[in-house]
Enzyme design. Structure first.
Site, PDB file in Angstrom:
ATOM      1  N   ARG A 199     -52.809 -25.099 -13.857  1.00 55.23           N
ATOM      2  CA  ARG A 199     -52.556 -25.210 -15.285  1.00 55.23           C
ATOM      3  C   ARG A 199     -53.746 -25.889 -15.953  1.00 55.23           C
ATOM      4  O   ARG A 199     -54.473 -26.663 -15.328  1.00 55.23           O
ATOM      5  CB  ARG A 199     -51.284 -26.021 -15.550  1.00 55.23           C
ATOM      6  N   LYS A 223     -46.667 -31.096 -12.403  1.00 58.25           N
ATOM      7  CA  LYS A 223     -45.525 -31.612 -13.146  1.00 58.25           C
ATOM      8  C   LYS A 223     -44.728 -32.581 -12.281  1.00 58.25           C
ATOM      9  O   LYS A 223     -44.581 -32.382 -11.083  1.00 58.25           O
ATOM     10  CB  LYS A 223     -44.630 -30.457 -13.589  1.00 58.25           C
ATOM     11  N   HIS A 297     -53.667 -19.799 -19.486  1.00 58.20           N
ATOM     12  CA  HIS A 297     -52.441 -19.409 -18.792  1.00 58.20           C
ATOM     13  C   HIS A 297     -52.507 -17.947 -18.376  1.00 58.20           C
ATOM     14  O   HIS A 297     -51.882 -17.549 -17.382  1.00 58.20           O
ATOM     15  CB  HIS A 297     -51.219 -19.663 -19.685  1.00 58.20           C
ATOM     16  N   ARG A 300     -54.053 -17.928 -15.093  1.00 58.94           N
ATOM     17  CA  ARG A 300     -53.055 -18.335 -14.093  1.00 58.94           C
ATOM     18  C   ARG A 300     -52.165 -17.141 -13.730  1.00 58.94           C
ATOM     19  O   ARG A 300     -51.900 -16.884 -12.554  1.00 58.94           O
ATOM     20  CB  ARG A 300     -52.223 -19.488 -14.672  1.00 58.94           C
ATOM     21  N   HIS A 323     -44.799 -24.229  -8.595  1.00 60.69           N
ATOM     22  CA  HIS A 323     -43.493 -23.952  -9.201  1.00 60.69           C
ATOM     23  C   HIS A 323     -42.405 -24.698  -8.448  1.00 60.69           C
ATOM     24  O   HIS A 323     -42.391 -24.718  -7.216  1.00 60.69           O
ATOM     25  CB  HIS A 323     -43.195 -22.450  -9.172  1.00 60.69           C
ATOM     26  N   TYR A 332     -43.681 -12.698 -11.378  1.00 63.38           N
ATOM     27  CA  TYR A 332     -44.919 -11.986 -11.056  1.00 63.38           C
ATOM     28  C   TYR A 332     -44.656 -10.744 -10.216  1.00 63.38           C
ATOM     29  O   TYR A 332     -45.442  -9.814 -10.220  1.00 63.38           O
ATOM     30  CB  TYR A 332     -45.889 -12.923 -10.335  1.00 63.38           C
TER      31      TYR A 332
END
Length: 352
Positions: A199, A223, A297, A300, A323, A332
């Site tokens: 990211r 995250k 993004h 990504r 994730h 995806y």
């Protein structure tokens, strides 16, 4: 530990975001004192106990303020009506917060023009809040556990074709060949973004010590302050080495107070800003005729899609992207199926 209410720099916000921030600030200021304390406790929980980013905390708290404002009859346009009778106990601040109230709040959001995606996100924020309030003992039950929101529309992410990505990086490498510090930095940023799929916030948070050239991996803090190790290839290694050998030292020499540890620097020597990364990615892609515009993004998305098309395991791609759940990565697979269908339609004699 004191947590200040998360805020955005007004200069960086769109008019719509700026208006919402002012409206939510008015609502928050007009909430009863016990509700204000509860919001503050929840904000500290998100920032300290869960370690969420400032942006995520701001979004979650904003949604809770919106919910409590609806519960107490507070609006941004008429905050004076919001000051309800002061409650003597914290629990009073959530009196009436039940499933019917949550549904009415979501219906009000839909009626005011909010998208299905926005409503779904706010419903998720409400469920997180009511679960926390139940654990804290402020709510006797958890009404959010039974809240069902409209399913968010998940459009397929835009991705660049492999050859298009190659053209973008080739053009970037040509600019870096002139050995200008900013051109070297921009090329290294593009190569590393595409090679790792990190990211933009993760890239800007990298320090020089996070790169391990001997193993060709980078340590990334994602995250929730979760660390993961992501590999990168030879082109990215070469670009980052060139930046560290020639580009970064030149910027450091010309800066009054350079950010010593940061991997990527702005022209004044501070840590590279995400807005600058977004701009340079758009500029790099826009410089190649015929390539659909995209941002960090999009790189990504492209990295993930190209990995899957190359035979990578979905679980491995999940780990690389950071994730939390496999369901997020599965989008995806829809992209690759759509591209396979397009190839089939073009190539198979009996496709039509």
């Amino acid at each position: 530990m004191t947590i200040r209410p998360a805020s955005l720099s007004v200069k960086t916000m769109s008019p719509k975001d700026r208006h919402r921030r002012v409206e939510l600030s008015s609502v928050r200021a007009a909430l009863p004192e016990d509700a204000l304390r509860l919001v503050g406790d929840y904000e500290r929980h998100l920032a300290v106990e869960r370690g969420l980013s400032q942006h995520t905390v701001r979004a979650y708290v904003g949604d809770v303020v919106s919910l409590l404002g609806f519960l107490h009859g507070v609006t941004g346009t008429n905050p004076g009506s919001a000051v309800a009778e002061s409650a003597t106990e914290t629990q009073r601040s959530l009196d009436g917060l039940n499933l019917a109230c949550l549904r009415a709040w979501l219906a009000d959001l839909l009626g005011s023009g909010a998208s299905r995606t926005t409503v779904a996100r706010r419903a998720a924020a409400a469920r997180t809040f009511t679960a926390w309030a139940r654990r804290k003992g402020v709510l006797a039950g958890d009404p959010g556990a039974r809240l069902v929101a409209p399913r968010a529309q998940r459009p397929l992410p835009a991705v660049l074709k492999t050859e298009e990505m190659g053209e973008v990086l080739l053009a970037s490498a040509s600019g870096a060949a002139e050995l200008q510090p900013v051109a070297l930095r921009d090329h290294a940023v593009l190569e590393l973004l595409y090679a790792t799929g990190v990211r933009v916030s993760e890239l800007c948070g990298l320090d020089v010590g996070d790169i391990e050239f001997d193993r060709r991996v980078v340590r990334v803090i994602g995250k929730g302050d979760k660390e993961r190790v992501v590999p990168f290839g030879v082109p990215a290694e070469r670009a980052v080495r060139d930046w560290l050998d020639s580009g970064r030292p030149a910027i450091v020499r010309g800066a009054r107070k350079p950010e010593n540890g940061a991997l990527f620097l702005g022209i004044r020597g501070g840590r590279l800003d995400p807005r600058t990364v977004r701009r340079l990615v758009h500029d790099a892609i826009g410089a190649v005729p015929g390539v659909t515009d995209s941002g960090p993004h999009g790189l990504r998305h492209s990295a993930a899609t190209h990995l899957l098309e190359g035979g990578a395991d979905l679980r491995a791609v999940q780990e690389l992207l950071g994730h939390a759940t496999l369901a997020t990565t599965q989008i995806y697979t829809h992209v690759t199926v759509e591209r396979l269908k397009a190839i089939h339609d073009q190539a198979h004699p009996r496709a039509r």
